[in-house]
Design a protein around this motif. Structure first.
Motif: not given
Length: 398
Positions: A128, A131, A133, A135, A146, A149-150, A153, A204-206
């Motif tokens: 996971p 990907l 996310s 999460d 969150p 985390n973004l 990413w 996870p949330a995607t």
């Protein structure tokens, strides 16, 4: 139907693709494989035609210890070579194919080749944390802020673009395709697959992507254990298996783990792995082995100490035995966190690994409650991941 399955990386990246290939062949489909050169003989022995892609991920014996770190210029040249090679190898193997399925996140060419040929394609990841996310951070453990985390990413996406965007666009231009602006987004697409067990690795949330979770892709292995290992297993109580697969651990690590397992009052099955770990003496409580059928061995050991690869974690969970994970990089910290969260094992940070720290973790994993939870989890691990994926491929190509 003719399907191209491609896998790049080490055994943990390639074996799931071979597992899916076996299921597709069982259904009567024509299967082609792209795998690194050091796996060509292995998949050939299983009856698959394969095209080499990339470089041999396993260096010759002793080479890892002797090689110096590559310079930035050498790394850039290697990346450029690998991207072009992926495009060339995938394009050649895809001739006449109806669909392309690529295993692992570092599949730079598969979706472009499919686009050029006008056939369906999909990229499947094995964890996971591969990907994007809110999460989790890239490759990190679940949780955290969150928004932070973004942002990480976004940084990860920029890093991919800096390394790869120009090279991918050069190769797409060779195919007559338009340029990209987002490498990671292109590689994964907006409908990637997650080839991980939903209990071990829940989705996870995607945002912006529709992820399909197939379950882990397991290759059935009928290989019997060698007589020497059978005799060792029969000679006493269940031992502890220790193995770090393709990880570049040193011989001191081998000595530390043997010392820890002995201090816990257990015998040792030491997998030599790519690091070629060796016994420290000739005592009868330790056996060193090469490649072995984990599906046959793990149900017969008391615990599995390993690096935290997705395949090893899934096989140990399916066997119903406790795990001690020593994560080193990539998705390994994620699997360590999941083993802890499920209460079926413990972990030790690689930088903190010693005989003492591993002994403490091993004692925790051998606790009766942990062992009971690990045994209960075995029945919840799905075994039909390749069948689910094969159904999806058949529908996509219909």
């Amino acid at each position: 139907m003719r399907v191209l399955l491609t896998g790049v990386g080490t055994r943990g990246d390639v074996q799931p693709v071979v597992g899916l290939a076996a299921e597709m062949r069982r259904r009567g489909h024509d299967v082609r494989l792209c795998v690194p050169p050091n796996f060509i003989d292995w998949v050939g022995g299983l009856g698959f035609a394969a095209t080499p892609i990339g470089i041999a991920m396993r260096p010759p014996s002793g080479a890892a210890a002797q090689a110096s770190a590559p310079t930035p210029e050498q790394i850039r040249a290697l990346v450029a070579h690998l991207v072009r090679d992926q495009f060339d190898a995938t394009a050649a193997a895809a001739e006449g194919c109806d669909v392309i399925v690529a295993g692992g996140a570092h599949q730079y060419a598969a979706r472009s080749i499919a686009e050029r040929r006008g056939i369906p394609s999909v990229v499947a990841v094995y964890a996971p944390v591969a990907l994007p996310s809110p999460d989790h951070a890239p490759g990190g453990e679940p949780g955290g802020d969150p928004e932070a985390n973004l942002r990480r990413w976004q940084d990860e996406s920029r890093s991919w673009n800096e390394r790869l965007l120009e090279r991918l666009n050069d190769n797409r231009e060779r195919l007559g395709l338009g340029p990209l602006s987002d490498v990671l987004g292109h590689v994964l697409g907006n409908a990637p697959w997650l080839a991980a067990d939903p209990v071990l690795g829940p989705p996870p949330a995607t945002p912006g992507a529709q992820v399909t979770q197939t379950g882990a892709w397991l290759l059935p292995d009928p290989t019997p254990l060698v007589p020497e290992l059978e005799a060792f297993l029969a000679a006493g109580e269940r031992p502890v298996y220790v193995g770090f697969g393709s990880m570049p651990v040193d011989q001191q690590t081998g000595r530390s783990v043997i010392e820890a397992v002995r201090a816990a009052g257990r015998r040792v099955v030491l997998s030599q792995g790519w690091a070629e770990l060796a016994r420290v003496d000739d005592a009868a409580d330790c056996i060193a082995i090469g490649d072995v059928n984990h599906q046959a061995l793990f149900p017969r050991v008391a615990a599995v100490v390993h690096h935290g690869g997705a395949g090893t974690a899934t096989t140990a969970a399916r066997a119903g035995v406790p795990q001690v994970i020593v994560p080193m990089f990539s998705d390994q910290p994620y699997w360590a966190s999941r083993v802890r969260a499920l209460g079926v094992g413990t972990s030790v940070a690689c930088g903190a690994l010693s005989a003492e720290s591993l002994l403490a973790a091993l004692r925790g994993a051998l606790d009766a409650g942990v062992a009971a939870r690990a045994a209960a989890l075995a029945g919840a691990v799905a075994v039909d991941g390749t069948a689910v994926a094969a159904d999806l491929i058949e529908r996509a190509a219909a």
